[in-house]
Design a protein around this motif. Structure first.
Motif, PDB file in Angstrom:
ATOM      1  N   SER A  81       0.869  -1.182   0.000  1.00 53.81           N
ATOM      2  CA  SER A  81       0.000   0.000   0.000  1.00 53.81           C
ATOM      3  C   SER A  81       0.910   1.239   0.000  1.00 53.81           C
ATOM      4  CB  SER A  81      -0.962  -0.010   1.187  1.00 53.81           C
ATOM      5  OG  SER A  81      -0.321  -0.404   2.358  1.00 53.81           O
ATOM      6  N   THR A  82       0.325   2.428   0.049  1.00 48.61           N
ATOM      7  CA  THR A  82       1.094   3.661  -0.128  1.00 48.61           C
ATOM      8  C   THR A  82       2.272   3.758   0.847  1.00 48.61           C
ATOM      9  OG1 THR A  82      -1.038   4.632  -0.600  1.00 48.61           O
ATOM     10  CG2 THR A  82       0.832   6.149  -0.410  1.00 48.61           C
ATOM     11  N   PRO A  83       3.479   3.834   0.346  1.00 49.58           N
ATOM     12  CA  PRO A  83       4.650   3.935   1.225  1.00 49.58           C
ATOM     13  C   PRO A  83       4.692   5.279   1.953  1.00 49.58           C
ATOM     14  CG  PRO A  83       5.306   3.415  -1.047  1.00 49.58           C
ATOM     15  CD  PRO A  83       3.876   3.840  -1.073  1.00 49.58           C
ATOM     16  N   GLN A  84       5.224   5.275   3.174  1.00 46.29           N
ATOM     17  CA  GLN A  84       5.319   6.509   3.955  1.00 46.29           C
ATOM     18  C   GLN A  84       6.755   6.861   4.359  1.00 46.29           C
ATOM     19  OE1 GLN A  84       1.744   4.755   6.215  1.00 46.29           O
ATOM     20  NE2 GLN A  84       2.045   6.776   7.133  1.00 46.29           N
ATOM     21  N   ASN A  85       7.565   5.819   4.581  1.00 50.51           N
ATOM     22  CA  ASN A  85       8.944   6.026   5.067  1.00 50.51           C
ATOM     23  C   ASN A  85       9.968   5.377   4.151  1.00 50.51           C
ATOM     24  OD1 ASN A  85       8.207   7.337   7.378  1.00 50.51           O
ATOM     25  ND2 ASN A  85       8.383   5.552   8.711  1.00 50.51           N
ATOM     26  N   ILE A  86      11.195   5.886   4.262  1.00 56.04           N
ATOM     27  CA  ILE A  86      12.340   5.235   3.617  1.00 56.04           C
ATOM     28  C   ILE A  86      13.429   5.058   4.664  1.00 56.04           C
ATOM     29  CG2 ILE A  86      14.326   5.731   2.109  1.00 56.04           C
ATOM     30  CD1 ILE A  86      12.564   6.616  -0.033  1.00 56.04           C
ATOM     31  N   MET A  87      14.106   3.912   4.655  1.00 56.06           N
ATOM     32  CA  MET A  87      15.253   3.762   5.547  1.00 56.06           C
ATOM     33  C   MET A  87      16.542   3.620   4.742  1.00 56.06           C
ATOM     34  SD  MET A  87      16.236   1.032   8.544  1.00 56.06           S
ATOM     35  CE  MET A  87      14.804   1.193   9.594  1.00 56.06           C
ATOM     36  N   LEU A  88      17.547   4.426   5.151  1.00 57.35           N
ATOM     37  CA  LEU A  88      18.864   4.381   4.521  1.00 57.35           C
ATOM     38  C   LEU A  88      19.912   4.027   5.568  1.00 57.35           C
ATOM     39  CD1 LEU A  88      18.646   7.849   2.672  1.00 57.35           C
ATOM     40  CD2 LEU A  88      18.075   5.611   1.701  1.00 57.35           C
ATOM     41  N   ILE A  89      20.921   3.290   5.167  1.00 59.43           N
ATOM     42  CA  ILE A  89      22.067   3.030   6.057  1.00 59.43           C
ATOM     43  C   ILE A  89      23.312   3.461   5.306  1.00 59.43           C
ATOM     44  CG2 ILE A  89      23.238   1.323   7.510  1.00 59.43           C
ATOM     45  CD1 ILE A  89      20.894  -0.540   7.151  1.00 59.43           C
ATOM     46  N   CYS A  90      24.176   4.223   5.965  1.00 60.20           N
ATOM     47  CA  CYS A  90      25.352   4.697   5.244  1.00 60.20           C
ATOM     48  C   CYS A  90      26.546   4.924   6.161  1.00 60.20           C
ATOM     49  CB  CYS A  90      25.030   5.995   4.504  1.00 60.20           C
ATOM     50  SG  CYS A  90      24.557   7.338   5.587  1.00 60.20           S
TER      51      CYS A  90
END
Lengths: 279, 279
Positions: free
Chosen positions: A189-198
């Motif tokens: 369903s509609t995405p709300q968050n993004i997770m990045l690791i760097c």
């Protein structure tokens, strides 16, 4: 379809996994694993399709083993998040006997630190592998032991409720993430968050410049968490979560620009957020 | 003069406290406390002059109880830092018996995760309150138990060395901080670091703007750590450490400007950094 969770039965993780299964409305076999590490690896090895693992608690903070495994060991995507409302119950064989020892997982012990200090200043605390294991242990021991666990563990091990919702802050949430090798776009369903690791270099201003890629484009960073890079004291990996509520092209530009500033950057994907509750 | 540390005897904390006493070359009575929380409160209540408590490990990250207590409960200053080199030893009553259970504090168990997975994939792990308690417990149990602890705990409880330096990363450091109500200026050698704790609002760009106060003045932030503010999911407190190696006036301006952007900001002071080692 198979979904791995942190066992044994009667934990918050099992309750959350059942909730996730209900949200997906699909036939899912829930399989208990002994550790979060093993549950994540079960997905990476292809033994299961999904795992649902805790990533952060609103009182105690991040679940380090989840973050470290995602950063260093596997290459998985997040298909969904479940914000789970946690209710810590104090359970014992008998409600009339003074309590000398309180057993639980380290996280709920920490989440109830102030409560225990106030109500049981002389009781010893003992950390075990899970809240369900704590309930089981209390059911096997003599008088004066109590467990901090879920209601379902209390039912499972025939314990009585001494006190309910004993966490220090009324709103106690654990965020679970549903990990998979390849996100099923149909299910999304509609995405709300993004997770990045760097990982970035340690010179003055590096983190500031990285955050600038988001801030200058009005991309809202909802969370930043640092973990040791395990390469030496003073070297860190950053976990960054961003709110997806901006134009797709602007977001893409921000991530692309940030990637150029990092030694490496993993994008765990964009995902929807659900809410769940056992009560 | 009295110094509180995390007991019991034979822990890394005791070894570090002895080292700190030697650095200060003063008559200091070392007093063991059961928890980090109690050791910090002993200073706040005036029962002791100092406490030396761990704040970060290079493999496992921050010591949350130290950070949370400094942020929420007490108003203390940092007089010095000790970077302690940790050596994790695997100890047992007998070196010839197969090991089925490995006992230690949660931190060393996490620091040796990969080693244990490789060398003892079938052994159970058990977390207890301290490495010294683990050594004591192994000395009291039957065959097949091992502890991850210090050499001094091995000597104290008559255990044999099964394997040495078993941590996953060769360089395993724990940073200890010496806390006090009022820093003794006479005792202070050249300060190197400053620690700040603050809470900002959650709107897009807040953290970026805060870090800008330092970055724009070329003030090097050596560490940033977030912890839940305990006021709700998504609200955080930040622990910021900065390198003091800039003009005093510029540093003052940076902190003053940062303070204006925060709900609140605690400055734990500038302090020198020492190094120590048990071997």
């Amino acid at each position: 379809m198979k979904l791995a969770f942190l066992g044994p039965r009667g934990t918050n993780s099992e309750e959350a996994a059942i909730c996730m299964k209900n949200i997906y409305k699909t036939d899912m076999e829930l399989i208990a694993y002994n550790t979060i590490y093993d549950a994540i690896w079960a997905v990476a090895k292809g033994n299961v399709d999904y795992c649902l693992v805790p990533v952060e608690n609103s009182i105690e903070g991040s679940i380090r083993i989840t973050l470290d495994t995602l950063a260093h060991d596997v290459d998985l995507k997040i298909e969904a998040e479940l914000v789970w409302s946690v209710h810590n119950q104090l359970l014992a064989k008998d409600t009339d006997v003074p309590i000398h020892t309180i057993i639980s997982h380290a996280q709920p012990l920490a989440q109830c630190r102030e409560y225990l200090k106030t109500h049981y200043p002389n009781a010893k605390t003992e950390a075990v592998a899970s809240t369900a294991r704590a309930a089981e242990k209390v059911s096997q021991l003599g008088d004066g032991y109590a467990a901090i666990a879920t209601k379902s563990a209390g039912t499972l091990y025939n314990l009585k409720l001494v006190d309910s919702d004993i966490q220090d802050v009324e709103d106690n949430f654990t965020r679970f993430i549903l990990l998979t090798k390849k996100v099923n776009e149909k299910r999304l369903s509609t995405p709300q968050n993004i997770m990045l690791i760097c990982q970035i270099d340690g010179r003055a201003g590096s983190l500031y410049e990285l955050l600038g890629d988001f801030a200058k484009r009005k991309v809202n960073m909802t969370r930043i968490e640092s973990r040791p890079a395990r390469t030496g004291l003073g070297e860190y990996i950053f976990f960054i979560e961003i709110d997806i509520d901006v134009e797709a092209q602007i977001l893409e530009e921000a991530i692309s620009s940030a990637t150029k500033k990092c030694f490496w950057l993993k994008n765990l994907g964009a995902f929807p957020v659900f809410r769940g509750n056992a009560n």
